[in-house]
Design an enzyme around this catalytic site. Structure first.
Site, short mmCIF file in Angstrom:
data_model
loop_
_atom_site.label_atom_id
_atom_site.label_comp_id
_atom_site.label_asym_id
_atom_site.label_seq_id
_atom_site.Cartn_x
_atom_site.Cartn_y
_atom_site.Cartn_z
N ASP A 67 31.47 -17.63 -57.62
CA ASP A 67 32.32 -16.27 -57.74
C ASP A 67 33.79 -16.80 -57.67
OD1 ASP A 67 32.80 -13.21 -57.49
OD2 ASP A 67 34.00 -13.89 -55.87
N THR A 78 31.60 -7.39 -54.35
CA THR A 78 30.58 -8.01 -53.51
C THR A 78 30.21 -7.32 -52.28
OG1 THR A 78 31.81 -10.06 -54.08
CG2 THR A 78 30.72 -10.17 -51.97
N ASP A 100 26.85 -15.67 -55.40
CA ASP A 100 27.87 -14.55 -55.74
C ASP A 100 28.59 -14.74 -57.21
OD1 ASP A 100 30.28 -12.69 -55.46
OD2 ASP A 100 30.09 -12.88 -53.16
N HIS A 139 36.43 -16.34 -60.85
CA HIS A 139 37.90 -15.63 -60.58
C HIS A 139 38.91 -16.58 -61.03
CE1 HIS A 139 36.73 -11.95 -58.68
NE2 HIS A 139 36.06 -12.47 -57.63
P1 AMP Z 1 35.11 -10.16 -53.99
O1 AMP Z 1 36.52 -9.95 -53.68
O2 AMP Z 1 34.38 -9.14 -54.41
O3 AMP Z 1 34.86 -11.25 -55.15
O4 AMP Z 1 34.39 -11.05 -52.78
C1 AMP Z 1 33.91 -12.36 -52.71
C2 AMP Z 1 34.43 -13.14 -51.63
O5 AMP Z 1 33.86 -12.15 -50.33
C3 AMP Z 1 33.90 -14.29 -51.22
O6 AMP Z 1 34.87 -15.30 -51.72
C4 AMP Z 1 34.05 -14.37 -49.78
O7 AMP Z 1 35.33 -15.03 -49.44
C5 AMP Z 1 34.05 -13.14 -49.24
N1 AMP Z 1 32.60 -12.97 -48.30
C6 AMP Z 1 31.50 -13.18 -48.89
N2 AMP Z 1 30.72 -13.06 -47.56
C7 AMP Z 1 31.45 -12.74 -46.70
C8 AMP Z 1 31.03 -12.39 -45.20
N3 AMP Z 1 29.74 -12.39 -44.89
N4 AMP Z 1 32.13 -12.18 -44.57
C9 AMP Z 1 33.38 -12.24 -45.15
N5 AMP Z 1 33.81 -12.48 -46.00
C10 AMP Z 1 32.89 -12.72 -47.09
ZN ZN Z 2 30.60 -11.04 -55.22
ZN ZN Z 3 34.46 -11.81 -56.63
#
Ligand code: AMP
Ligand code: ZN
Ligand code: ZN
Length: 406
Positions: free
Chosen positions: A189, A68, A32, A193
């Site tokens: 990721d 994500t 990620d 952040h």
């Molecule tokens: P973002 O806010 O776009 O940076 O999303 C990244 C976050 O999505 C990660 O740090 C995880 O906590 C969350 N995440 C990733 N995969 C999953 C999943 N399958 N189910 C729930 N949360 C997820």
């Molecule tokens: Zn992501």
């Molecule tokens: Zn992110």
């Protein structure tokens, strides 16, 4: 008669067993937020090995918004977020007053949000067993839309356990063994952040995840599956720094109007009252600085971001590094202002992810230009020699040159 029936059963059983055994193996891995240029830091010898022995794209272009869930789901469905249903990490259905958020463990399992068909479902319908050690959408109901084997998402799950989980599934008896598997790691990721893409913490995350890739390789060798397994390593988007000095408070600009705000940061969605859409749009247009404002009707076609009923009337896309806030989100944004994020225009270099692929299906030592993430679904269908759904946005012809013999 009985004998013939028995013979037929044995025959079907044998052909099923051999057809399962002759299926290819594919492990789709996501790191990620692994930006396109992280592999150039000299911290990832196992990615280097994939580059030397497989296909390396200069970047993987995400869909808009570069978040994500929309992108992980675009990768496995071959559909733009406007068509796959996941238009953002959080969504609002104004017709049924339902909310979706990735932190809501009930909503993420509710299949009604997921409009695309993930590759694991296409594969299972074609007799291919699948497994997922995390992937957005992999926990959804009903069960036939999920992989046979899956894990409930757990952010704290040690990365090594995830690799071991994959190896465990690959050592199941041949008639139970999955041939398509997903693996997900989010440390790049998380650290991106909090500390920014140039931080030592991101470099540690790159090293750690690359180590896990190395562990996967050695474990595959131990179980004699390394040479027959295709490994595709991708990321959902890149990462770019934010700052306290690069924020625009949209609520201040719209203080004369009562509107509904969604998202925030690199993108913002605004739903005004039905009779004020034009006025609100014009106000935002007049003040347009450090962002672009679009309506659902005039948003440039390249964003592929208009066809979904849950996309509100007005979409704001901030300039790279700029954040859009409301009065209440400003404080939180300030607290994150030393870090970084993603979500901006998917054509920006900083938003690009990675694509590496190695294994019997792929060319060796083959470097190519940017690949679109929606084209991965048709590529997977080609590797398994099954038909993709007819309604996908991705196209095999855009990517099939990475395959041996094409
Ligand atoms: P973002 O806010 O776009 O940076 O999303 C990244 C976050 O999505 C990660 O740090 C995880 O906590 C969350 N995440 C990733 N995969 C999953 C999943 N399958 N189910 C729930 N949360 C997820
Ligand atoms: Zn992501
Ligand atoms: Zn992110």
């Amino acid at each position: 008669m009985k004998k013939i029936f028995l013979l037929a059963v044995v025959f079907i059983f044998i052909t099923n067993a051999t057809s399962a055994q002759s299926q290819p193996y594919v492990i789709l891995i996501s790191f990620d937020g692994f930006r396109w240029d992280y592999p150039d830091r000299g911290l990832s010898p196992n990615i280097e090995l994939m580059k030397e022995n497989g296909v390396a794209a200069s970047s993987l272009r995400p869909c808009f918004p570069s978040k994500t869930f929309p992108n992980h789901y675009a990768i496995v469905t071959g559909m733009y977020p406007e068509n796959n249903g996941l238009i953002a990490n959080s969504m609002y259905d104004p017709y049924h007053h339902r909310k979706y958020a990735l932190s809501d463990s009930v909503a993420v399992k509710d299949g009604r949000w997921y409009l695309g068909e993930a590759f694991w479902e296409t594969a299972e319908r074609n007799g291919i067993t699948t497994a997922s050690y995390f992937w957005p959408g992999s926990e959804m109901n009903p069960a036939y839309r999920r992989p046979t084997y899956f894990e409930h998402y757990d952010h704290a799950k040690p990365l090594q356990d995830r690799v071991e989980g994959i190896i465990h599934w690959l050592t199941l008896p041949p008639n139970q063994r999955p041939h398509f598997l997903t693996l997900y790691m989010e440390r790049t990721d998380d650290n991106g952040h909090h500390y920014g893409p140039e931080s030592k913490e991101v470099n540690e995350a790159i090293r750690l995840q690359d180590n896990m890739l190395g562990l996967l390789f050695s474990e595959l060798k131990r179980i004699n599956l390394f040479d027959s397994t295709n490994i595709i390593l991708v990321s959902d988007h890149g990462m770019s720094g934010v700052s306290k000095t690069r924020m625009v408070n949209i609520e201040k600009i719209l203080e004369d109007y009562k509107v509904h705000y969604q998202q925030g940061g690199p993108i913002m969605f605004i739903q005004p009252k039905a009779d004020e859409v034009e006025e609100v749009y014009n106000r935002l247009l007049k003040k347009e600085e450090h962002y672009n404002v679009y309506t659902k009707e005039n948003i440039p076609a390249r964003f592929h971001f208009s066809k979904n009923p849950f996309i509100p009337e007005i979409i704001l896309s901030a300039d790279l590094g700029w954040s859009l806030t409301t009065n209440s989100s400003e404080k939180y944004m300030m607290s994150m202002a030393d870090g970084a994020t993603h979500g901006w225009d998917n054509n920006l270099m900083d938003m690009q992810g990675i694509f590496f692929a190695m294994g019997p299906a792929f060319k060796k030592g083959y470097q190519v230009a940017t690949v679109n993430n929606i084209d991965i679904y048709p590529l997977l269908c080609k590797i398994f020699n099954i038909s993709p759904r007819s309604n996908v946005d991705g196209k095999l012809e855009n990517i099939e040159y990475v395959l041996k013999g094409r």
